[in-house]
Design an enzyme around this catalytic site. Sequence first.
Site, short mmCIF file in Angstrom:
data_model
loop_
_atom_site.label_atom_id
_atom_site.label_comp_id
_atom_site.label_asym_id
_atom_site.label_seq_id
_atom_site.Cartn_x
_atom_site.Cartn_y
_atom_site.Cartn_z
N PHE A 119 -8.78 2.43 -13.69
CA PHE A 119 -10.07 1.88 -14.12
C PHE A 119 -9.80 0.47 -14.64
CE2 PHE A 119 -13.46 1.47 -17.38
CZ PHE A 119 -14.58 1.92 -16.68
N THR A 122 -10.81 -3.82 -18.51
CA THR A 122 -10.37 -4.63 -19.65
C THR A 122 -9.72 -5.94 -19.22
OG1 THR A 122 -10.03 -2.64 -20.98
CG2 THR A 122 -8.91 -4.64 -21.69
N ALA A 126 -12.29 -9.34 -22.82
CA ALA A 126 -13.28 -8.29 -22.55
C ALA A 126 -12.61 -6.94 -22.72
CB ALA A 126 -13.84 -8.43 -21.13
N HIS A 338 6.90 15.94 -44.03
CA HIS A 338 8.27 16.00 -43.54
C HIS A 338 9.22 15.09 -44.33
CE1 HIS A 338 6.56 18.06 -40.08
NE2 HIS A 338 7.76 18.24 -39.59
N GLY A 339 8.65 14.17 -45.12
CA GLY A 339 9.48 13.28 -45.90
C GLY A 339 10.32 12.38 -45.00
N GLU A 363 -10.92 3.14 -24.89
CA GLU A 363 -12.25 3.69 -24.55
C GLU A 363 -13.25 3.45 -25.68
OE1 GLU A 363 -12.64 7.18 -22.21
OE2 GLU A 363 -10.55 7.14 -21.59
N THR A 365 -13.14 1.01 -29.44
CA THR A 365 -12.51 1.12 -30.76
C THR A 365 -13.41 1.89 -31.73
OG1 THR A 365 -13.53 -0.93 -31.52
CG2 THR A 365 -11.38 -1.11 -30.43
#
Length: 391
Positions: A119, A122, A126, A338-339, A363, A365
Amino acid sequence: MEAADFKAVLDSVRRFVREDVVPREDEIEESDAIPEDVRRKAVDMGLFGYTLPEEYGGLGASLSEDVRLAFEFGYTTPAFRSMFGTNNGIAGQVLVNAGTEEQQRHWLPRLAEGAVASFALTEAEAGSDPSGLTTRAVRDGEDGAYVISGAKRFITNAPLADLFVVFARTGEESRGTKGISVFLVERGLPGLTVGPKDRKTGQAGAWTAEVFFDDVRVPKDSLVGGEEGAGFGTAMKSLVRGRVHIAALCVGMAERILEESVAYAASNRQGGRPIGEFQLVQAMLAEIKTGLYAGRAMVLEAARQYDSGEDRRIAPSAAKLFCSEMASKAADLAVQIHGGMGYMRGTVVERCFRDARLFRIYEGTSEIQQLIIGKALLKDATPDAVRKDVK
């Protein structure tokens, strides 16, 4: 799709993801590629065309079915879904929604059988707002052919694509959303080149690249639907459906994040006892679970309203906004749980932390979703005299 048939597909996808893809996530991350045998199995299962119409070789999944599959796709690396996502989503739906019968007959069976579509909307100026699009298609010659010139960026699957669904200006306008048309451009045409793979923060194995059109000549029947100027509406229709799908992927990722975090909290010990016994760790787990629970419900409802035609504007944007933000927050909390281990490469939640960040950008923001929702609400409440200002 019949309920029993869909259940069989869903069960098969769940097994495939958890038994074949999850064990190879490190391989995908390190090689930045989906293994060919995984790709081949996805083709054989019909995943390259599961939303495409059955008469063209697809499975004909509704959006409500699509999102339930996406919950499963989201459980593993986003690259897995990405290899067939544009076929079923933003690129494939352009053909489904706007293609001529001849265009559908030529391309949809090929996509269902494993060809790849990209697709190409972008550009440098734009992104979520296509009003800055500058790629242009000009008629040339008595045969009515078009010559396309311009450049696209961040195009998913561009290095692999067999078909580029390209948006270009055909009208006199140089800005705004009017005069944008969409074309089917086959790979290999003179003047079409694809740049090197982008080096991204996350989502390894999902390839994006720039695409350049240097006077690429395409026949007049490459114009989708045979109609100039319909490109913006066609793009938005595809993107709206895609936003619900992305929201569902975020739910799937959040589910994986929660499972990893619960397992770690139950087994990792500090001070002689599991960290899951500490109330602040429990609070973080509860926050992830609550976001996941809300996101799943929101996605299922947004998909239902899309399929019924009740809401194809606010609900998709609300679902995408909430779930993409939710997944990023879940990943951040998981790293905290999890540190130090959560910051180490090779840990699932560290990868999810990097992978999740993109969901808030592509798709549309998060900020674009906020504008869509806000303007749609005001449009319903604003007097006719000023309604034009909140389009």
